[in-house]
Write a protein that holds these residues in place. Sequence first.
Motif, PDB file in Angstrom:
ATOM      1  N   TYR A 131     -11.251  -5.990   7.921  1.00 58.31           N
ATOM      2  CA  TYR A 131     -10.321  -4.767   7.973  1.00 58.31           C
ATOM      3  C   TYR A 131      -8.879  -5.207   7.523  1.00 58.31           C
ATOM      4  O   TYR A 131      -8.190  -4.323   6.985  1.00 58.31           O
ATOM      5  CB  TYR A 131     -10.422  -4.182   9.175  1.00 58.31           C
ATOM      6  N   GLN A 134      -8.633  -4.596   3.715  1.00 61.65           N
ATOM      7  CA  GLN A 134      -8.665  -3.130   3.529  1.00 61.65           C
ATOM      8  C   GLN A 134      -7.543  -2.202   3.934  1.00 61.65           C
ATOM      9  O   GLN A 134      -7.158  -1.199   3.244  1.00 61.65           O
ATOM     10  CB  GLN A 134      -9.984  -2.757   4.193  1.00 61.65           C
ATOM     11  N   ARG A 137      -4.611  -2.823   1.527  1.00 60.34           N
ATOM     12  CA  ARG A 137      -4.732  -2.141   0.109  1.00 60.34           C
ATOM     13  C   ARG A 137      -4.513  -0.743   0.350  1.00 60.34           C
ATOM     14  O   ARG A 137      -4.050   0.030  -0.630  1.00 60.34           O
ATOM     15  CB  ARG A 137      -6.347  -2.472  -0.219  1.00 60.34           C
ATOM     16  N   HIS A 138      -5.176  -0.275   1.400  1.00 60.47           N
ATOM     17  CA  HIS A 138      -4.796   1.359   1.666  1.00 60.47           C
ATOM     18  C   HIS A 138      -3.302   1.722   1.665  1.00 60.47           C
ATOM     19  O   HIS A 138      -2.802   2.585   1.261  1.00 60.47           O
ATOM     20  CB  HIS A 138      -5.563   1.792   2.738  1.00 60.47           C
ATOM     21  N   THR A 139      -2.535   0.862   2.599  1.00 61.09           N
ATOM     22  CA  THR A 139      -1.292   1.150   3.082  1.00 61.09           C
ATOM     23  C   THR A 139      -0.070   0.821   2.152  1.00 61.09           C
ATOM     24  O   THR A 139       0.847   1.268   1.851  1.00 61.09           O
ATOM     25  CB  THR A 139      -0.877   0.786   4.310  1.00 61.09           C
ATOM     26  N   GLU A 164       0.109   1.128  10.275  1.00 56.28           N
ATOM     27  CA  GLU A 164      -0.864   0.936   9.000  1.00 56.28           C
ATOM     28  C   GLU A 164      -2.307   1.018   9.498  1.00 56.28           C
ATOM     29  O   GLU A 164      -3.143   1.808   8.619  1.00 56.28           O
ATOM     30  CB  GLU A 164      -0.650  -0.277   8.425  1.00 56.28           C
ATOM     31  N   SER A 167      -3.251   4.725   9.996  1.00 47.54           N
ATOM     32  CA  SER A 167      -3.090   5.490   8.901  1.00 47.54           C
ATOM     33  C   SER A 167      -4.471   5.204   7.945  1.00 47.54           C
ATOM     34  O   SER A 167      -4.977   5.946   7.337  1.00 47.54           O
ATOM     35  CB  SER A 167      -2.090   4.810   7.961  1.00 47.54           C
ATOM     36  N   TYR A 168      -4.995   4.051   8.230  1.00 50.67           N
ATOM     37  CA  TYR A 168      -6.326   3.309   7.228  1.00 50.67           C
ATOM     38  C   TYR A 168      -7.442   4.304   8.136  1.00 50.67           C
ATOM     39  O   TYR A 168      -8.207   4.833   7.333  1.00 50.67           O
ATOM     40  CB  TYR A 168      -6.343   2.075   7.355  1.00 50.67           C
ATOM     41  N   SER A 171      -8.211   7.943   7.469  1.00 46.38           N
ATOM     42  CA  SER A 171      -8.522   8.141   6.055  1.00 46.38           C
ATOM     43  C   SER A 171      -9.959   7.897   5.875  1.00 46.38           C
ATOM     44  O   SER A 171     -10.598   8.251   4.765  1.00 46.38           O
ATOM     45  CB  SER A 171      -7.666   7.222   4.924  1.00 46.38           C
ATOM     46  N   ARG A 172     -10.500   7.593   6.967  1.00 46.23           N
ATOM     47  CA  ARG A 172     -12.048   6.976   6.798  1.00 46.23           C
ATOM     48  C   ARG A 172     -12.809   7.815   7.855  1.00 46.23           C
ATOM     49  O   ARG A 172     -12.456   8.298   8.882  1.00 46.23           O
ATOM     50  CB  ARG A 172     -12.234   5.651   7.200  1.00 46.23           C
TER      51      ARG A 172
END
Length: 279
Positions: A131, A134, A137-139, A164, A167-168, A171-172
């Motif tokens: 993770y 991942q 990359r997202h944040t 972060e 926040s990730y 989004s999932r």
Amino acid sequence: MQERLTWLRRVCEEMPVPSKVAAAAMDEATRLRTQVLEDHQLMVCVVFKAGSTTWNSILAHRYNNTEVLKTKEFYKLLEVLNPTKERFQEVSRSPLFLKALMARHPLDRLLSAYRDRIEDQTHVTSQAREYGPQILRHTRGLSFSRKDMFHINGTLRVVPTFHEFVSYLVSRPPQEYDPHWRPVSLQCGLCHINYTAVVLTETYNEDLHYIMRASGMDQLVDMTLLTKNNNRGKGNTHRLLQHYYSTLEPSLLQKIISVYQNDFKMFNYTASTILDLVS
């Protein structure tokens, strides 16, 4: 214990009835988190970051699993005692089995998972490896090379912040979360199985004493293992909660609370303590 069960059943009565497909999917998700102790007529839905390490260490001693005791990889007891689909269906519906599940305040459990599986650099975790990239990359919109992302020992060189991480997550879909932070309501089939015991972290030792007495395990296991192995976390809980959750803006905090809304309802928890700490 009876008050918890009554509350849980009352909340379940207010939940919408799932389709057959959804119910079957929940049964299988629950089976994957379940241990069956045939000789104690005991079924337990094991939830990571809710006392699972202490519980599995007790089982390692109960069954004298020398390999697990040596490596201290107690999580492997879940696989060792995991039932087949057929046996799970039988046990989960049997009135002869004591059926227990583990739970913890959602935001306390979430923070514990982040600190232990993502932030802590003293040990390598599969969650950090999977993770960490991942999340960044997202944040940050950045993809790091393995050399830039990880130390030679496998720990994170670039550690996502708690902000972060959250926040990730929002989004999932929660159904896709790692078991260490997936809502308990998506792991243990709370409204599908007639549980007869609810183990809460806040009263962990007392609750486990109850289960061990009811199943006869107290006659075969040194009960002092409860206090020896109980992981109470690191640092002052209120200060840690305040420190980390104060980094979340109100909108993000409300989003992550919503992710765990069913856990809050089913175990009669409230988010007000956290909200008061960061207000």
